[in-house]
Design an enzyme around this catalytic site. Structure first.
Site, short mmCIF file in Angstrom:
data_model
loop_
_atom_site.label_atom_id
_atom_site.label_comp_id
_atom_site.label_asym_id
_atom_site.label_seq_id
_atom_site.Cartn_x
_atom_site.Cartn_y
_atom_site.Cartn_z
N TYR A 31 0.84 -1.19 0.00
CA TYR A 31 0.00 0.00 0.00
C TYR A 31 0.88 1.24 0.00
O TYR A 31 2.09 1.17 0.21
CB TYR A 31 -0.94 0.01 1.22
CG TYR A 31 -0.29 0.39 2.53
CD1 TYR A 31 0.61 -0.47 3.16
CD2 TYR A 31 -0.54 1.62 3.13
CE1 TYR A 31 1.21 -0.11 4.36
CE2 TYR A 31 0.06 1.99 4.33
CZ TYR A 31 0.93 1.11 4.94
OH TYR A 31 1.54 1.47 6.11
N LYS A 151 6.55 -1.89 2.01
CA LYS A 151 5.38 -1.29 2.63
C LYS A 151 4.19 -2.23 2.45
O LYS A 151 3.29 -1.99 1.65
CB LYS A 151 5.11 0.10 2.03
CG LYS A 151 4.21 0.97 2.90
CD LYS A 151 4.30 2.42 2.46
CE LYS A 151 3.23 3.28 3.07
NZ LYS A 151 3.32 3.44 4.52
N GLU A 183 12.49 2.66 13.96
CA GLU A 183 11.58 3.70 13.47
C GLU A 183 10.32 3.71 14.33
O GLU A 183 10.20 2.92 15.26
CB GLU A 183 11.25 3.46 12.00
CG GLU A 183 10.59 2.11 11.75
CD GLU A 183 10.34 1.82 10.27
OE1 GLU A 183 10.17 2.75 9.47
OE2 GLU A 183 10.30 0.63 9.94
N LEU A 207 11.31 1.12 7.00
CA LEU A 207 10.69 1.56 5.75
C LEU A 207 11.44 2.81 5.28
O LEU A 207 11.63 3.74 6.08
CB LEU A 207 9.22 1.90 5.98
CG LEU A 207 8.52 2.27 4.66
CD1 LEU A 207 8.17 1.02 3.88
CD2 LEU A 207 7.28 3.10 4.91
C1 LIG Z 1 6.74 1.82 9.47
C2 LIG Z 1 6.75 3.16 8.80
N1 LIG Z 1 7.87 3.89 8.83
C3 LIG Z 1 7.94 5.11 8.26
C4 LIG Z 1 6.84 5.66 7.63
C5 LIG Z 1 6.93 7.03 7.03
O1 LIG Z 1 7.01 6.92 5.63
P1 LIG Z 1 6.50 8.10 4.68
O2 LIG Z 1 7.31 9.30 5.04
O3 LIG Z 1 6.78 7.58 3.32
O4 LIG Z 1 5.06 8.28 4.97
C6 LIG Z 1 5.65 4.93 7.55
C7 LIG Z 1 4.48 5.48 6.87
O5 LIG Z 1 3.43 4.91 6.85
C8 LIG Z 1 5.60 3.65 8.15
O6 LIG Z 1 4.49 2.90 8.12
#
Ligand SMILES: Cc1ncc(COP(=O)(O)O)c(C=O)c1O
Length: 294
Positions: A31, A151, A183, A207
């Site tokens: 997603y 993701k 994270e 991620l």
């Molecule tokens: C586990 C995780 N880390 C980091 C992020 C932040 O990513 P982004 O800046 O692409 O939204 C997300 C976003 O949903 C996430 O699910």
């Protein structure tokens, strides 16, 4: 509220997915959540690139007649049809391996089985109040698998971490694996330590957040020293600043961790500067205009 499902635009209440769907049975899918403003996607190309990379890694194929550019067009049409041509919005897209009419088995269904593609747009209110006050966070063990760089829709450890944070009155949870900050539950984590802005290196343990990537670029524009090196959780309490980044979070200063004040208990200047630069980039790329005074 029209949504997109497998080539059709239909009312959300009428959208139906089969109980055979592998997204439902196995969490077998990917997603994206993309921020939009003034009816245009912010960093849409980067989100679609990450989505396609995830699809390749999981051997998920586009359905007949759809590709990344087509999905961007679907997203923008959803913004229009949901009256989101002004202000802040977000678009959710999900692609699963489908499976309607196939038996439940771990092995992928036959190559003729179309994936399920779903997309929806909704109004988004950035969490500016929390940002002004500064957020609380808790630390939790990182219970996830070995491919956190993908993701996927399998989010149970993230859900549990976020739920623990919410139950503690905190904005998000800082996940820790082997003593290292990986994270947040839905965010990346930065810490300003010894004058260096640090965040976990990209790789299978996190991620690669799009906001993380943009914030690193903005930090370099601000001539801050940055380093993608692991942050020991034990060092967080002495960080001058800690903040989360994410599509629905922007830059969120953390002022309390596990009940103790961080960075003097107030949002720090670096988080503030990066948030301002991020909004500037958001405005400039979606409306083509840089707001005065930013
Ligand atoms: C586990 C995780 N880390 C980091 C992020 C932040 O990513 P982004 O800046 O692409 O939204 C997300 C976003 O949903 C996430 O699910």
């Amino acid at each position: 509220m029209p949504v997109y499902l497998n080539g059709a635009y239909l009312d959300k209440a009428a959208a139906r997915v089969s109980v055979d769907d592998r997204g439902f049975l196995f969490g077998d899918g990917v997603y994206e959540v993309t921020r939009a403003r003034a009816g245009r996607l912010f960093a849409g190309d980067r989100h679609l690139l990450r989505l396609e990379r995830g699809m390749q890694e999981l051997e998920l194929r586009w359905p007949e007649g759809l590709d990344a550019a087509g999905l961007a067009a679907v997203s923008e049409r959803l913004l229009r049809e949901n009256d989101l041509g002004e202000g802040d919005a977000m678009v959710y897209v999900q692609i699963t391996r489908g499976g309607e009419g196939t038996p439940r088995t771990h092995v992928f269904p036959g190559p003729g089985t179309p994936p399920t593609v779903y997309a929806a747009a909704s109004r988004f209110t950035p969490p500016d109040d929390a940002r002004t006050r500064g957020a609380a966070a808790i630390t939790v063990p990182d219970l996830r698998w070995g491919r956190c760089d993908l993701k996927t829709i399998q989010l149970l450890p993230n859900v549990l971490a976020k739920q623990r944070a919410a139950a503690a009155g905190a904005y998000d949870a800082v996940q820790v694996r082997d003593g290292i900050v990986t994270e947040g539950a839905h965010t990346n984590v930065f810490a300003l330590l010894g004058g260096v802005l640090r965040t976990h290196p990209a790789g299978p343990r996190i991620l690669p957040g799009i906001t993380r990537e943009i914030v690193l670029e903005l930090a370099r524009e601000l001539e801050l020293t940055t380093s993608e090196e692991p942050i020991p959780a034990a060092e967080l309490p002495r960080a001058a600043e800690v903040f989360f980044t994410g599509t629905t979070t922007d830059v969120m200063p953390v002022v309390r961790l596990d009940g103790h004040a961080l960075g003097g208990g107030r949002p720090g200047p670096v988080a503030g500067q990066l948030q301002a630069k991020l909004l500037e980039r958001l405005h400039a790329t979606t409306t083509g205009v840089t707001p005065a005074g930013r």
